[in-house]
Design a protein around this motif. Sequence first.
Motif, mmCIF file in Angstrom:
data_model
loop_
_atom_site.group_PDB
_atom_site.id
_atom_site.type_symbol
_atom_site.label_atom_id
_atom_site.label_comp_id
_atom_site.label_asym_id
_atom_site.label_seq_id
_atom_site.Cartn_x
_atom_site.Cartn_y
_atom_site.Cartn_z
ATOM 1 N N PRO A 39 0.824 -1.217 0.000
ATOM 2 C CA PRO A 39 0.000 0.000 0.000
ATOM 3 C C PRO A 39 0.852 1.258 0.000
ATOM 4 N N SER A 40 0.240 2.347 -0.429
ATOM 5 C CA SER A 40 0.926 3.635 -0.420
ATOM 6 C C SER A 40 0.866 4.231 0.987
ATOM 7 N N PRO A 41 1.603 5.314 1.241
ATOM 8 C CA PRO A 41 1.517 5.974 2.543
ATOM 9 C C PRO A 41 0.128 6.533 2.852
ATOM 10 N N MET A 42 -0.749 6.645 1.856
ATOM 11 C CA MET A 42 -2.089 7.177 2.075
ATOM 12 C C MET A 42 -3.099 6.091 2.413
ATOM 13 N N ALA A 43 -2.675 4.848 2.462
ATOM 14 C CA ALA A 43 -3.592 3.746 2.757
ATOM 15 C C ALA A 43 -4.082 3.817 4.193
ATOM 16 N N ILE A 44 -5.315 3.371 4.399
ATOM 17 C CA ILE A 44 -5.892 3.306 5.743
ATOM 18 C C ILE A 44 -6.619 1.982 5.923
ATOM 19 N N ASP A 45 -6.734 1.572 7.159
ATOM 20 C CA ASP A 45 -7.656 0.514 7.537
ATOM 21 C C ASP A 45 -8.782 1.189 8.293
ATOM 22 N N ALA A 46 -9.950 1.284 7.642
ATOM 23 C CA ALA A 46 -11.085 2.004 8.225
ATOM 24 C C ALA A 46 -11.933 1.114 9.122
ATOM 25 N N SER A 47 -11.456 -0.082 9.433
ATOM 26 C CA SER A 47 -12.225 -0.999 10.266
ATOM 27 C C SER A 47 -12.477 -0.396 11.642
ATOM 28 N N GLN A 48 -13.691 -0.583 12.106
ATOM 29 C CA GLN A 48 -14.033 -0.198 13.461
ATOM 30 C C GLN A 48 -14.011 -1.456 14.317
ATOM 31 N N GLU A 49 -14.518 -1.355 15.540
ATOM 32 C CA GLU A 49 -14.544 -2.529 16.402
ATOM 33 C C GLU A 49 -15.380 -3.622 15.738
ATOM 34 N N GLY A 50 -14.920 -4.826 15.813
ATOM 35 C CA GLY A 50 -15.625 -5.931 15.186
ATOM 36 C C GLY A 50 -14.659 -6.803 14.422
ATOM 37 N N THR A 51 -15.143 -7.384 13.345
ATOM 38 C CA THR A 51 -14.355 -8.353 12.598
ATOM 39 C C THR A 51 -13.994 -7.817 11.223
ATOM 40 N N GLY A 52 -12.954 -8.414 10.627
ATOM 41 C CA GLY A 52 -12.616 -8.123 9.251
ATOM 42 C C GLY A 52 -11.800 -6.864 9.063
ATOM 43 N N ARG A 53 -11.562 -6.541 7.779
ATOM 44 C CA ARG A 53 -10.747 -5.382 7.407
ATOM 45 C C ARG A 53 -11.452 -4.590 6.312
ATOM 46 N N PHE A 54 -11.448 -3.273 6.492
ATOM 47 C CA PHE A 54 -11.991 -2.343 5.496
ATOM 48 C C PHE A 54 -10.810 -1.497 5.023
ATOM 49 N N PHE A 55 -10.232 -1.907 3.902
ATOM 50 C CA PHE A 55 -9.000 -1.302 3.386
ATOM 51 C C PHE A 55 -9.322 -0.210 2.376
ATOM 52 N N GLY A 56 -8.572 0.892 2.455
ATOM 53 C CA GLY A 56 -8.697 1.939 1.459
ATOM 54 C C GLY A 56 -7.335 2.536 1.128
ATOM 55 N N ASP A 57 -7.161 2.938 -0.115
ATOM 56 C CA ASP A 57 -5.942 3.637 -0.533
ATOM 57 C C ASP A 57 -6.340 4.631 -1.619
ATOM 58 N N THR A 58 -5.698 5.807 -1.622
ATOM 59 C CA THR A 58 -6.087 6.877 -2.536
ATOM 60 C C THR A 58 -4.914 7.336 -3.401
ATOM 61 N N PHE A 59 -5.261 8.036 -4.489
ATOM 62 C CA PHE A 59 -4.281 8.457 -5.500
ATOM 63 C C PHE A 59 -3.463 7.267 -5.980
ATOM 64 N N VAL A 60 -4.140 6.153 -6.170
ATOM 65 C CA VAL A 60 -3.416 4.939 -6.534
ATOM 66 C C VAL A 60 -2.927 4.976 -7.985
ATOM 67 N N TRP A 61 -3.527 5.827 -8.829
ATOM 68 C CA TRP A 61 -3.015 5.927 -10.208
ATOM 69 C C TRP A 61 -1.590 6.483 -10.236
ATOM 70 N N ALA A 62 -1.212 7.195 -9.172
ATOM 71 C CA ALA A 62 0.143 7.741 -9.101
ATOM 72 C C ALA A 62 1.185 6.655 -8.847
ATOM 73 N N HIS A 63 0.731 5.470 -8.423
ATOM 74 C CA HIS A 63 1.660 4.388 -8.065
ATOM 75 C C HIS A 63 1.558 3.170 -8.979
ATOM 76 N N HIS A 64 0.505 3.096 -9.775
ATOM 77 C CA HIS A 64 0.255 1.908 -10.585
ATOM 78 C C HIS A 64 -0.037 2.326 -12.022
ATOM 79 N N ALA A 65 0.882 2.034 -12.909
ATOM 80 C CA ALA A 65 0.750 2.451 -14.305
ATOM 81 C C ALA A 65 -0.534 1.948 -14.972
ATOM 82 N N PRO A 66 -1.001 0.711 -14.700
ATOM 83 C CA PRO A 66 -2.246 0.276 -15.344
ATOM 84 C C PRO A 66 -3.455 1.134 -14.971
ATOM 85 N N LEU A 67 -3.435 1.718 -13.777
ATOM 86 C CA LEU A 67 -4.552 2.578 -13.379
ATOM 87 C C LEU A 67 -4.494 3.918 -14.104
#
Length: 269
Positions: A48-76
């Motif tokens: 993940p990039s430095p802008m990635a977050i895990d937005a998960s709250q209390e509970g189970t699982g993972r809610f992953f997010g990352d932004t400006f990903v086109w700046a890091h991945h040429a296919p995007l």
Amino acid sequence: MHYTPIRTITQNEIDVFENDGVVCLRQFFDPNTVEVLRKVAEKNILNPSPMAIDASQEGTGRFFGDTFVWAHHAPLKEFIWDSPAADMAKKILQSSKINVIFDQFLIKDPGTSTPTLWHHDQTYWPVAGEQVATMWIALDPVVNATGAVEYIKGSHKWGQRFKAVSFKDKDMYKEDLPEVPNIAANRGQYEFVQYEMEPGDCTMHHGLTLHGAPGNSSLTQKRRAYIIRWAGDDATYDPRPNLQPMLRDPGIPVGGPLDCELFPVVRGT
């Protein structure tokens, strides 16, 4: 990648977006394109990039997010410039040009209990204007159980901006705006729309359309979405304190058009 336009946006789809604040656009992206986006999503999760977050709250699982990903991945970057996505946004927004504000992966793993809180997008960003919208591309089958987004029809026309809602730190956003209403406790007051989607389907919703989503209660199916935030002719730079971080300062004047390296014009007149 080679992209072939599947069809054009219809006048009915434009009208639905304008009236409801959201429209579902079916099967604009073919299985090969979806697979490319899935592969980049998985690569992004692992690195993940430095802008990635895990937005998960209390509970189970993972809610992953990352932004400006086109700046890091040429296919995007290639997808944003060469796929039908920008033309679709330009048509839906009825704009002579289209800028990309940023792109994003939002991924709810199987068994993620964290919901997407009710919010609208535009108060998070340093962008003013009516021609602002989010494209939400499904990379997996999406139903209510896996976290299909609900939208409040017509909420983009309320003439009301609500305070941004942090998924992690309730004190993060401090703009002097009213809180989002308690939607869950007053569902009878609103008209909702929720789309079941197949991979390659997408929605476009206005920057002020209120929306939220349940967690992903499936124990086997991820809910991966690739999201692009678009802006049209009337969008201007509107920096305010305590907003969602951007990749960097865009170096443009307050009140000026977004056209710059950070928010580039993808389609012109």
